[in-house]
Design a protein around this motif. Structure first.
Motif, PDB file in Angstrom:
ATOM      1  N   GLY A   1       0.789  -1.229   0.000  1.00  0.00           N
ATOM      2  CA  GLY A   1       0.000   0.000   0.000  1.00  0.00           C
ATOM      3  C   GLY A   1       0.817   1.273   0.000  1.00  0.00           C
ATOM      4  N   LEU A   2       2.135   1.126   0.058  1.00  0.00           N
ATOM      5  CA  LEU A   2       3.002   2.297   0.179  1.00  0.00           C
ATOM      6  C   LEU A   2       2.909   3.215  -1.033  1.00  0.00           C
ATOM      7  CD1 LEU A   2       4.983   3.665   2.046  1.00  0.00           C
ATOM      8  CD2 LEU A   2       6.809   2.286   1.046  1.00  0.00           C
ATOM      9  N   GLU A   3       2.884   2.650  -2.222  1.00  0.00           N
ATOM     10  CA  GLU A   3       2.798   3.486  -3.417  1.00  0.00           C
ATOM     11  C   GLU A   3       1.519   4.309  -3.414  1.00  0.00           C
ATOM     12  OE1 GLU A   3       3.221   3.282  -8.260  1.00  0.00           O
ATOM     13  OE2 GLU A   3       3.838   1.582  -7.046  1.00  0.00           O
ATOM     14  N   ASP A   4       0.416   3.693  -3.037  1.00  0.00           N
ATOM     15  CA  ASP A   4      -0.852   4.428  -2.970  1.00  0.00           C
ATOM     16  C   ASP A   4      -0.795   5.560  -1.946  1.00  0.00           C
ATOM     17  OD1 ASP A   4      -1.978   2.786  -4.898  1.00  0.00           O
ATOM     18  OD2 ASP A   4      -2.837   1.411  -3.425  1.00  0.00           O
ATOM     19  N   MET A   5      -0.007   5.377  -0.895  1.00  0.00           N
ATOM     20  CA  MET A   5       0.086   6.378   0.156  1.00  0.00           C
ATOM     21  C   MET A   5       0.895   7.605  -0.264  1.00  0.00           C
ATOM     22  SD  MET A   5       0.675   3.854   3.457  1.00  0.00           S
ATOM     23  CE  MET A   5       1.655   5.061   4.289  1.00  0.00           C
ATOM     24  N   ILE A   6       1.922   7.437  -1.122  1.00  0.00           N
ATOM     25  CA  ILE A   6       2.814   8.562  -1.400  1.00  0.00           C
ATOM     26  C   ILE A   6       2.803   9.046  -2.852  1.00  0.00           C
ATOM     27  CG2 ILE A   6       4.357   8.061   0.511  1.00  0.00           C
ATOM     28  CD1 ILE A   6       6.275   6.768  -1.449  1.00  0.00           C
ATOM     29  N   ALA A   7       2.278   8.263  -3.768  1.00  0.00           N
ATOM     30  CA  ALA A   7       2.334   8.640  -5.191  1.00  0.00           C
ATOM     31  C   ALA A   7       1.655   9.973  -5.465  1.00  0.00           C
ATOM     32  CB  ALA A   7       1.723   7.536  -6.051  1.00  0.00           C
ATOM     33  N   ALA A   8       0.531  10.229  -4.845  1.00  0.00           N
ATOM     34  CA  ALA A   8      -0.189  11.484  -5.082  1.00  0.00           C
ATOM     35  C   ALA A   8       0.647  12.689  -4.645  1.00  0.00           C
ATOM     36  CB  ALA A   8      -1.538  11.479  -4.360  1.00  0.00           C
ATOM     37  N   ASP A   9       1.403  12.552  -3.554  1.00  0.00           N
ATOM     38  CA  ASP A   9       2.276  13.642  -3.107  1.00  0.00           C
ATOM     39  C   ASP A   9       3.398  13.887  -4.111  1.00  0.00           C
ATOM     40  OD1 ASP A   9       0.864  14.171  -0.760  1.00  0.00           O
ATOM     41  OD2 ASP A   9       2.035  12.734   0.401  1.00  0.00           O
ATOM     42  N   TYR A  10       3.968  12.826  -4.659  1.00  0.00           N
ATOM     43  CA  TYR A  10       5.025  12.980  -5.664  1.00  0.00           C
ATOM     44  C   TYR A  10       4.475  13.659  -6.917  1.00  0.00           C
ATOM     45  CZ  TYR A  10       8.652  10.315  -3.267  1.00  0.00           C
ATOM     46  OH  TYR A  10       9.620   9.918  -2.381  1.00  0.00           O
ATOM     47  N   GLU A  11       3.293  13.249  -7.334  1.00  0.00           N
ATOM     48  CA  GLU A  11       2.679  13.864  -8.516  1.00  0.00           C
ATOM     49  C   GLU A  11       2.384  15.346  -8.271  1.00  0.00           C
ATOM     50  OE1 GLU A  11      -0.673  11.319  -9.249  1.00  0.00           O
ATOM     51  OE2 GLU A  11       0.624   9.680  -9.938  1.00  0.00           O
ATOM     52  N   LYS A  12       1.870  15.654  -7.097  1.00  0.00           N
ATOM     53  CA  LYS A  12       1.584  17.051  -6.753  1.00  0.00           C
ATOM     54  C   LYS A  12       2.868  17.877  -6.721  1.00  0.00           C
ATOM     55  CE  LYS A  12      -0.607  19.916  -3.204  1.00  0.00           C
ATOM     56  NZ  LYS A  12      -1.250  19.923  -1.883  1.00  0.00           N
ATOM     57  N   GLY A  13       3.918  17.340  -6.117  1.00  0.00           N
ATOM     58  CA  GLY A  13       5.191  18.043  -6.059  1.00  0.00           C
ATOM     59  C   GLY A  13       5.766  18.302  -7.441  1.00  0.00           C
TER      60      GLY A  13
END
Length: 177
Positions: free
Chosen positions: A152-164
């Motif tokens: 589940g780690l990718e789901d937890m942080i991918a949106a933050d990376y995309e936003k950044g």
């Protein structure tokens, strides 16, 4: 009494299934996102290499604008360190150190949260004829029991990376060279 025995055996069975299935999960985590920025790499790279510029585009700096951030004597290039302390649960207390560096091509960071080494962040900069492809990723060795976290780690942080990355694009493209 038989009922308790069946419950106990069922619990042992579930634990064994989880333990055995853990062997089939990868201990390696590697996730990345990318974006094309319509500026040359010489314009884009310094926004990431200079840790003080992260406040302009990092999603975590926007989550808690009151977080306390401290920098090492050099806030860019190999060995530069940024420490932060936040009361927000999605930001927390941590440190980021630039551990590998190749000017206008590659930057790697070591991430520490609450005093524990957590993973390695990386940025790859590909020159695309007056544009730059930026790849932002994270890799980590999750160990044996952390393998379940990796699901589940990718789901937890991918949106933050995309936003950044989107914020980095807006920042770079809005500035004159």
């Amino acid at each position: 009494m038989k009922f308790l025995k069946y419950i106990f055996l069922a619990l042992i069975g579930i634990i064994l299934i989880l333990l055995v299935s853990t062997f089939f999960l990868s201990p390696e985590f590697d996730m990345n996102r990318s974006i094309i920025i319509n500026k040359n790499v010489e314009h884009v790279f310094p926004k990431v290499n200079e840790l003080k510029r992260w406040t302009d585009w990092s999603p975590w700096h926007q989550i808690d604008t009151a977080m306390i951030v401290k920098y090492s004597n050099s806030s860019s290039g190999l060995g530069a360190v940024m420490d932060w302390e936040s009361k927000h649960e999605n930001v927390g207390i941590g440190s980021l150190k630039i551990s590998k560096f190749e000017d206008n091509k590659y930057l790697e960071t070591q991430l520490t949260f609450a005093g524990q080494q957590w993973g390695t962040g990386y940025f790859i900069f590909n020159d695309k004829n007056s544009a730059t492809e930026v790849i932002w990723g994270m890799k980590a060795d999750l160990g044996f029991f952390g393998r379940w976290l990796g699901l589940g780690l990718e789901d937890m942080i991918a949106a933050d990376y995309e936003k950044g990355l989107k914020q980095l694009k807006v920042l770079c493209e809005s500035e004159k060279e």
